[in-house]
Design an enzyme around this catalytic site. Structure first.
Site, PDB file in Angstrom:
ATOM      1  CE  LYS A 193      -3.747  -1.867   2.890  1.00 47.80           C
ATOM      2  NZ  LYS A 193      -4.386  -1.714   4.251  1.00 47.80           N
ATOM      3  CD  GLU A 195       8.365  -0.652  -2.019  1.00 47.57           C
ATOM      4  OE1 GLU A 195       7.348  -0.042  -1.659  1.00 47.57           O
ATOM      5  OE2 GLU A 195       8.592  -1.858  -1.764  1.00 47.57           O
ATOM      6  CG  ASP A 197      15.128  -1.191   5.692  1.00 43.39           C
ATOM      7  OD1 ASP A 197      16.333  -0.888   5.785  1.00 43.39           O
ATOM      8  OD2 ASP A 197      14.446  -1.490   6.679  1.00 43.39           O
ATOM      9  CE  LYS A 201      17.599 -10.030   3.900  1.00 47.52           C
ATOM     10  NZ  LYS A 201      17.390 -10.454   5.289  1.00 47.52           N
ATOM     11  CB  THR A 202      10.863  -6.070  -0.467  1.00 51.32           C
ATOM     12  OG1 THR A 202      10.833  -6.311   0.937  1.00 51.32           O
ATOM     13  CG2 THR A 202       9.467  -6.149  -1.032  1.00 51.32           C
ATOM     14  CE  LYS A 228      14.096   3.025   6.936  1.00 48.75           C
ATOM     15  NZ  LYS A 228      13.589   2.183   8.007  1.00 48.75           N
ATOM     16  CG  PHE A 235       9.743   2.767  11.536  1.00 49.33           C
ATOM     17  CD1 PHE A 235       9.874   1.625  10.765  1.00 49.33           C
ATOM     18  CD2 PHE A 235       8.474   3.279  11.763  1.00 49.33           C
ATOM     19  CE1 PHE A 235       8.759   0.991  10.241  1.00 49.33           C
ATOM     20  CE2 PHE A 235       7.352   2.644  11.233  1.00 49.33           C
ATOM     21  CZ  PHE A 235       7.497   1.501  10.477  1.00 49.33           C
ATOM     22  CB  VAL A 236      10.201   7.681   8.014  1.00 45.37           C
ATOM     23  CG1 VAL A 236      11.479   8.336   8.491  1.00 45.37           C
ATOM     24  CG2 VAL A 236      10.476   6.782   6.804  1.00 45.37           C
ATOM     25  CG  ASP A 281       1.675   0.872   7.441  1.00 47.94           C
ATOM     26  OD1 ASP A 281       2.631   0.663   6.673  1.00 47.94           O
ATOM     27  OD2 ASP A 281       1.134  -0.028   8.103  1.00 47.94           O
TER      28      ASP A 281
HETATM   29  P1  5GP Z   1      13.288  -4.310   2.605  1.00 50.20           P
HETATM   30  O1  5GP Z   1      12.895  -5.629   1.995  1.00 50.20           O
HETATM   31  O2  5GP Z   1      13.923  -3.378   1.597  1.00 50.20           O
HETATM   32  O3  5GP Z   1      14.154  -4.494   3.806  1.00 50.20           O
HETATM   33  O4  5GP Z   1      11.974  -3.661   3.198  1.00 50.20           O
HETATM   34  C1  5GP Z   1      11.109  -2.944   2.427  1.00 50.20           C
HETATM   35  C2  5GP Z   1       9.750  -2.831   3.114  1.00 50.20           C
HETATM   36  O5  5GP Z   1       9.878  -2.657   4.537  1.00 50.20           O
HETATM   37  C3  5GP Z   1       9.031  -1.635   2.622  1.00 50.20           C
HETATM   38  O6  5GP Z   1       8.236  -1.975   1.509  1.00 50.20           O
HETATM   39  C4  5GP Z   1       8.213  -1.196   3.826  1.00 50.20           C
HETATM   40  O7  5GP Z   1       6.973  -1.864   3.809  1.00 50.20           O
HETATM   41  C5  5GP Z   1       8.979  -1.663   5.020  1.00 50.20           C
HETATM   42  N1  5GP Z   1       9.756  -0.565   5.664  1.00 50.20           N
HETATM   43  C6  5GP Z   1      11.106  -0.499   5.769  1.00 50.20           C
HETATM   44  N2  5GP Z   1      11.486   0.611   6.411  1.00 50.20           N
HETATM   45  C7  5GP Z   1      10.353   1.288   6.743  1.00 50.20           C
HETATM   46  C8  5GP Z   1      10.100   2.544   7.436  1.00 50.20           C
HETATM   47  O8  5GP Z   1      10.999   3.290   7.880  1.00 50.20           O
HETATM   48  N3  5GP Z   1       8.800   2.916   7.573  1.00 50.20           N
HETATM   49  C9  5GP Z   1       7.767   2.153   7.097  1.00 50.20           C
HETATM   50  N4  5GP Z   1       6.524   2.619   7.301  1.00 50.20           N
HETATM   51  N5  5GP Z   1       7.972   0.973   6.445  1.00 50.20           N
HETATM   52  C10 5GP Z   1       9.250   0.546   6.265  1.00 50.20           C
END
Ligand code: 5GP
Length: 217
Positions: free
Chosen positions: A68, A133, A137, A140-141, A165, A186-187, A193
């Site tokens: 979302k 997107e 972070d 991985k996603t 990040k 964390f934002v 959300d």
């Molecule tokens: P990754 O797989 O890159 O570690 O994580 C990506 C997902 O983690 C993002 O799509 C998001 O849903 C969540 N996420 C990571 N950091 C934050 C943050 O600071 N705030 C929020 N609201 N979601 C985050």
């Protein structure tokens, strides 16, 4: 590909005092500061729209919005791309599709990709794709999503991330268009959300201790 300039927010940036801006009253005690004001987000997205339009050229753009969190960014980015078309009389065709990914709460992120709804993205075949997107972070996603998208043989794939990040082994190379590089905090806000709260906040903000406790599941 060509690397675009990155707007870096430094580790010691505390954000703006809440009193300087307007925000929903119901979040009064739940935020520490306005980290990135809505107006600045919009100005930066306008700039990203230029980069995207230059790169895609005459190709139509098949936008894949990651729900979302990505919905505000996606909608504003596509709107700016359309404005650029109108102002130059060189329109870029855009089509928007959505994908919903699940990230687990109170859990480690895994290499598995959890798609909610259909995994069939065959509408991407032969298309020039822009994945949109809100935040990358660990990456991985995005890595898993890129792999999945690749199996449908699109003509080209680019990634727009509003926030990336600054973490060890950060995923800079995954993201072609970066809005802001931010410290590892964390934002919330602008559709991002915390347990479904704060999506209705226009600014990107840092959540307070009170907020974290209040909305904890
Ligand atoms: P990754 O797989 O890159 O570690 O994580 C990506 C997902 O983690 C993002 O799509 C998001 O849903 C969540 N996420 C990571 N950091 C934050 C943050 O600071 N705030 C929020 N609201 N979601 C985050």
């Amino acid at each position: 590909t060509e690397r675009h300039d990155v707007l870096q927010i430094k580790d010691d940036w505390p954000g703006h005092s809440l009193d300087l801006f307007t925000y929903p009253e119901h979040y009064h005690e739940d935020m520490e500061s306005v980290y990135i004001p809505h107006g600045v987000i919009m100005n930066r997205i306008e700039r990203l729209a230029h980069y995207v339009k230059d790169d895609f050229g005459d190709d139509g753009i098949m936008v894949l919005c990651v729900l979302k969190g990505g919905y505000k960014f996606c909608s504003d980015l596509v709107e700016f791309i359309k404005v650029l078309g109108r102002n130059s009389n060189k329109y870029t065709e855009t089509r928007v599709e959505f994908i919903r990914l699940k990230s687990y709460l109170n859990d480690q992120s895994t290499e598995d990709l959890h798609i909610i709804g259909s995994r069939d993205l065959s509408f991407l075949r032969g298309k020039s794709v822009l994945i949109v997107e809100a935040i990358v972070d660990t990456g991985k996603t995005m890595k898993a999503l890129l792999q999945h998208v690749g199996t449908f043989e699109p003509k080209m794939v680019k990634v727009a991330g509003l926030l990336v990040k600054r973490v060890p082994n950060m995923a800079q190379h995954l993201t072609d268009y970066v809005g802001f590089e931010i410290p590892n905090r964390f934002v919330v806000g602008y559709a991002l959300d915390y347990n479904e709260y704060f999506r209705d906040l226009n600014h990107i903000c840092v959540i307070s201790k009170t907020g974290k406790m209040k909305y904890k599941i």
